[in-house]
Design a protein around this motif. Sequence first.
Motif, PDB file in Angstrom:
ATOM      1  N   GLY A  20      40.147  45.605  50.566  1.00 11.10           N
ATOM      2  CA  GLY A  20      40.951  44.124  51.320  1.00 11.10           C
ATOM      3  C   GLY A  20      39.844  44.812  53.340  1.00 11.10           C
ATOM      4  N   GLU A  21      39.736  46.048  53.244  1.00 18.61           N
ATOM      5  CA  GLU A  21      38.723  46.770  54.651  1.00 18.61           C
ATOM      6  C   GLU A  21      37.582  47.013  54.144  1.00 18.61           C
ATOM      7  OE1 GLU A  21      40.663  47.120  57.404  1.00 18.61           O
ATOM      8  OE2 GLU A  21      42.628  46.307  57.096  1.00 18.61           O
ATOM      9  N   LEU A  22      37.322  47.365  52.471  1.00 20.32           N
ATOM     10  CA  LEU A  22      35.883  47.310  52.534  1.00 20.32           C
ATOM     11  C   LEU A  22      35.080  45.439  52.794  1.00 20.32           C
ATOM     12  CD1 LEU A  22      33.673  49.370  51.331  1.00 20.32           C
ATOM     13  CD2 LEU A  22      34.893  48.589  49.265  1.00 20.32           C
ATOM     14  N   ALA A  23      36.090  45.090  52.387  1.00 12.41           N
ATOM     15  CA  ALA A  23      35.489  43.376  52.218  1.00 12.41           C
ATOM     16  C   ALA A  23      35.361  43.552  53.816  1.00 12.41           C
ATOM     17  CB  ALA A  23      36.297  42.638  51.890  1.00 12.41           C
ATOM     18  N   ALA A  24      35.408  43.944  54.501  1.00 13.35           N
ATOM     19  CA  ALA A  24      36.437  43.680  56.017  1.00 13.35           C
ATOM     20  C   ALA A  24      34.476  44.072  57.082  1.00 13.35           C
ATOM     21  CB  ALA A  24      37.572  43.735  56.493  1.00 13.35           C
ATOM     22  N   PHE A  25      34.444  45.441  56.578  1.00 14.24           N
ATOM     23  CA  PHE A  25      33.414  45.842  57.339  1.00 14.24           C
ATOM     24  C   PHE A  25      32.352  45.506  56.898  1.00 14.24           C
ATOM     25  CE2 PHE A  25      30.338  48.983  54.663  1.00 14.24           C
ATOM     26  CZ  PHE A  25      29.368  49.318  56.327  1.00 14.24           C
ATOM     27  N   GLN A  26      32.121  45.169  54.964  1.00 19.92           N
ATOM     28  CA  GLN A  26      30.661  44.593  54.465  1.00 19.92           C
ATOM     29  C   GLN A  26      30.403  42.479  55.020  1.00 19.92           C
ATOM     30  OE1 GLN A  26      31.970  44.509  50.145  1.00 19.92           O
ATOM     31  NE2 GLN A  26      30.935  46.067  49.911  1.00 19.92           N
ATOM     32  N   ARG A  27      31.541  42.275  55.639  1.00 20.43           N
ATOM     33  CA  ARG A  27      31.498  41.420  55.575  1.00 20.43           C
ATOM     34  C   ARG A  27      30.967  40.831  57.189  1.00 20.43           C
ATOM     35  NH1 ARG A  27      35.858  39.703  55.685  1.00 20.43           N
ATOM     36  NH2 ARG A  27      36.243  39.700  58.047  1.00 20.43           N
ATOM     37  N   HIS A  77      39.584  43.068  42.302  1.00 23.89           N
ATOM     38  CA  HIS A  77      38.740  42.438  42.290  1.00 23.89           C
ATOM     39  C   HIS A  77      38.415  40.823  42.440  1.00 23.89           C
ATOM     40  CE1 HIS A  77      33.655  42.086  41.146  1.00 23.89           C
ATOM     41  NE2 HIS A  77      34.021  42.145  42.348  1.00 23.89           N
ATOM     42  N   ASP A  78      38.737  40.817  41.020  1.00 28.59           N
ATOM     43  CA  ASP A  78      38.598  39.252  40.724  1.00 28.59           C
ATOM     44  C   ASP A  78      39.476  38.521  41.839  1.00 28.59           C
ATOM     45  OD1 ASP A  78      36.988  40.378  38.801  1.00 28.59           O
ATOM     46  OD2 ASP A  78      38.525  39.765  37.384  1.00 28.59           O
ATOM     47  N   ALA A  79      40.187  38.483  42.138  1.00 29.19           N
ATOM     48  CA  ALA A  79      40.791  37.885  42.784  1.00 29.19           C
ATOM     49  C   ALA A  79      40.430  37.681  44.460  1.00 29.19           C
ATOM     50  CB  ALA A  79      42.127  38.403  43.273  1.00 29.19           C
ATOM     51  N   TYR A  80      39.575  39.098  44.890  1.00 30.57           N
ATOM     52  CA  TYR A  80      39.374  39.204  46.211  1.00 30.57           C
ATOM     53  C   TYR A  80      37.471  37.946  45.670  1.00 30.57           C
ATOM     54  CZ  TYR A  80      41.694  42.005  49.352  1.00 30.57           C
ATOM     55  OH  TYR A  80      42.791  42.670  49.758  1.00 30.57           O
ATOM     56  N   ALA A  81      37.402  38.539  45.080  1.00 31.49           N
ATOM     57  CA  ALA A  81      35.754  37.797  44.598  1.00 31.49           C
ATOM     58  C   ALA A  81      35.366  36.427  44.956  1.00 31.49           C
ATOM     59  CB  ALA A  81      35.133  38.365  43.160  1.00 31.49           C
ATOM     60  N   ALA A  82      37.022  36.045  44.193  1.00 31.13           N
ATOM     61  CA  ALA A  82      36.573  34.264  44.055  1.00 31.13           C
ATOM     62  C   ALA A  82      37.414  33.951  45.201  1.00 31.13           C
ATOM     63  CB  ALA A  82      38.372  34.023  42.939  1.00 31.13           C
ATOM     64  N   PHE A  83      37.972  34.626  45.693  1.00 29.16           N
ATOM     65  CA  PHE A  83      38.523  34.328  47.507  1.00 29.16           C
ATOM     66  C   PHE A  83      37.338  34.265  48.139  1.00 29.16           C
ATOM     67  CE2 PHE A  83      38.936  35.260  51.771  1.00 29.16           C
ATOM     68  CZ  PHE A  83      40.124  34.588  52.697  1.00 29.16           C
ATOM     69  N   HIS A  84      36.017  35.339  47.951  1.00 34.12           N
ATOM     70  CA  HIS A  84      35.477  35.099  48.934  1.00 34.12           C
ATOM     71  C   HIS A  84      33.938  33.907  48.231  1.00 34.12           C
ATOM     72  CE1 HIS A  84      36.564  37.902  51.855  1.00 34.12           C
ATOM     73  NE2 HIS A  84      36.429  38.838  50.676  1.00 34.12           N
ATOM     74  N   ALA A  85      34.412  33.813  47.671  1.00 35.35           N
ATOM     75  CA  ALA A  85      32.920  32.641  46.604  1.00 35.35           C
ATOM     76  C   ALA A  85      33.927  31.286  47.272  1.00 35.35           C
ATOM     77  CB  ALA A  85      33.133  32.994  45.390  1.00 35.35           C
ATOM     78  N   ASN A  86      34.832  31.024  47.111  1.00 36.57           N
ATOM     79  CA  ASN A  86      35.315  29.990  47.596  1.00 36.57           C
ATOM     80  C   ASN A  86      35.207  29.196  49.475  1.00 36.57           C
ATOM     81  OD1 ASN A  86      35.363  29.119  44.796  1.00 36.57           O
ATOM     82  ND2 ASN A  86      37.800  30.323  44.919  1.00 36.57           N
ATOM     83  N   THR A  87      34.995  31.001  50.127  1.00 33.97           N
ATOM     84  CA  THR A  87      34.943  30.941  51.215  1.00 33.97           C
ATOM     85  C   THR A  87      33.891  31.130  51.423  1.00 33.97           C
ATOM     86  OG1 THR A  87      36.467  32.597  51.506  1.00 33.97           O
ATOM     87  CG2 THR A  87      37.885  30.611  51.408  1.00 33.97           C
ATOM     88  N   ALA A  88      32.505  30.823  51.024  1.00 29.51           N
ATOM     89  CA  ALA A  88      31.516  31.632  52.276  1.00 29.51           C
ATOM     90  C   ALA A  88      30.934  30.831  52.693  1.00 29.51           C
ATOM     91  CB  ALA A  88      30.713  31.461  50.856  1.00 29.51           C
ATOM     92  N   GLY A 160      39.302  25.327  58.316  1.00 29.19           N
ATOM     93  CA  GLY A 160      40.577  26.523  58.736  1.00 29.19           C
ATOM     94  C   GLY A 160      41.311  26.217  57.779  1.00 29.19           C
ATOM     95  N   ARG A 161      42.103  25.185  57.572  1.00 28.70           N
ATOM     96  CA  ARG A 161      42.525  24.230  56.526  1.00 28.70           C
ATOM     97  C   ARG A 161      42.305  24.375  54.850  1.00 28.70           C
ATOM     98  NH1 ARG A 161      41.750  18.894  59.425  1.00 28.70           N
ATOM     99  NH2 ARG A 161      42.687  19.035  60.939  1.00 28.70           N
ATOM    100  N   ARG A 162      40.840  24.423  54.689  1.00 31.31           N
ATOM    101  CA  ARG A 162      40.432  25.298  53.462  1.00 31.31           C
ATOM    102  C   ARG A 162      40.650  26.973  53.618  1.00 31.31           C
ATOM    103  NH1 ARG A 162      34.383  24.802  51.652  1.00 31.31           N
ATOM    104  NH2 ARG A 162      34.351  26.457  49.891  1.00 31.31           N
ATOM    105  N   LEU A 163      40.554  27.350  54.516  1.00 36.21           N
ATOM    106  CA  LEU A 163      41.091  28.892  54.697  1.00 36.21           C
ATOM    107  C   LEU A 163      42.105  29.337  53.522  1.00 36.21           C
ATOM    108  CD1 LEU A 163      39.295  30.012  57.664  1.00 36.21           C
ATOM    109  CD2 LEU A 163      38.232  30.502  55.129  1.00 36.21           C
ATOM    110  N   VAL A 164      43.487  28.953  54.764  1.00 34.33           N
ATOM    111  CA  VAL A 164      45.188  29.007  54.480  1.00 34.33           C
ATOM    112  C   VAL A 164      45.160  28.765  52.676  1.00 34.33           C
ATOM    113  CG1 VAL A 164      45.645  26.925  55.027  1.00 34.33           C
ATOM    114  CG2 VAL A 164      47.217  28.662  55.468  1.00 34.33           C
ATOM    115  N   GLY A 165      44.540  27.751  52.344  1.00 36.26           N
ATOM    116  CA  GLY A 165      45.488  27.372  51.016  1.00 36.26           C
ATOM    117  C   GLY A 165      44.724  28.121  50.200  1.00 36.26           C
ATOM    118  N   GLU A 166      43.311  28.876  50.498  1.00 35.18           N
ATOM    119  CA  GLU A 166      42.811  30.004  49.760  1.00 35.18           C
ATOM    120  C   GLU A 166      43.657  30.943  49.035  1.00 35.18           C
ATOM    121  OE1 GLU A 166      40.503  29.657  46.649  1.00 35.18           O
ATOM    122  OE2 GLU A 166      39.891  27.630  47.017  1.00 35.18           O
ATOM    123  N   ALA A 167      43.678  31.482  51.237  1.00 42.01           N
ATOM    124  CA  ALA A 167      44.297  32.700  51.601  1.00 42.01           C
ATOM    125  C   ALA A 167      45.684  33.203  50.256  1.00 42.01           C
ATOM    126  CB  ALA A 167      44.142  32.780  52.856  1.00 42.01           C
TER     127      ALA A 167
END
Length: 221
Positions: A20-27, A77-88, A160-167
């Motif tokens: 999560g921290e690495l993904a935050a840095f990248q984003r 990795h897969d869970a994070y990748a799915a979250f970020h793919a669905n919330t780009a 924001g509603r979409r984000l909360v559901g995915e998160a």
Amino acid sequence: MDDPEYRAGIIELLGALGLGELAAFQRLSADSELAPTLADQAALAGMAVVEFHHFERIRDRLAELDVSVDDAMAPFHDAYAAFHANTAPSTWLEGLVKAYVGDQIATDFYREISVAVDEDTRLLVTSVLEDSGQADFIVEHVRRAISDDPSVAGRLALWGRRLVGEALSQAQRVAADRDALATIIVSGAGGPGMDLAELSRVFTRLTENHARRMSTLGLSA
């Protein structure tokens, strides 16, 4: 950390948090390129640096446990990748809301889990989850954008509603799919841990915190 099951759970916790921290840095690094002013770019780049230092602390702790950061992070990795793919995000403002709303749900989740671990791990977890200055920056910019153009509020509220559901789905998946981490949550560090009722209350608190953050941004939850 003599109990192998507990050790495995701590490694899973640190692996998920490290990713999560690495993904935050990248984003944040990517978002800085989209910022409208050089000052905004510099602010986001500085926040990204803080997130990377948080990642380094987790990586170093895993090394002390003789675990590679790659091995610890791989199961998530897969869970994070799915979250970020669905919330780009499609705009800079959506990226800011994602950083404030989506990431903070994960932050709340890991803070809740940290009550069930040993003191050294808890201190590490809470310290790397400290706000790097993002909250004030994001609230200021989103509220200003809404003031300048009130029509953006409805679109960002839907986002924001979409984000909360995915998160929340991701947090539930992490809690359910990783046996060692689930054992820590339920059993605790030699203590009672959380029963199912308390775990349910955790997710209720995550939802309530999300609603408060949306209100702070000037958006309906």
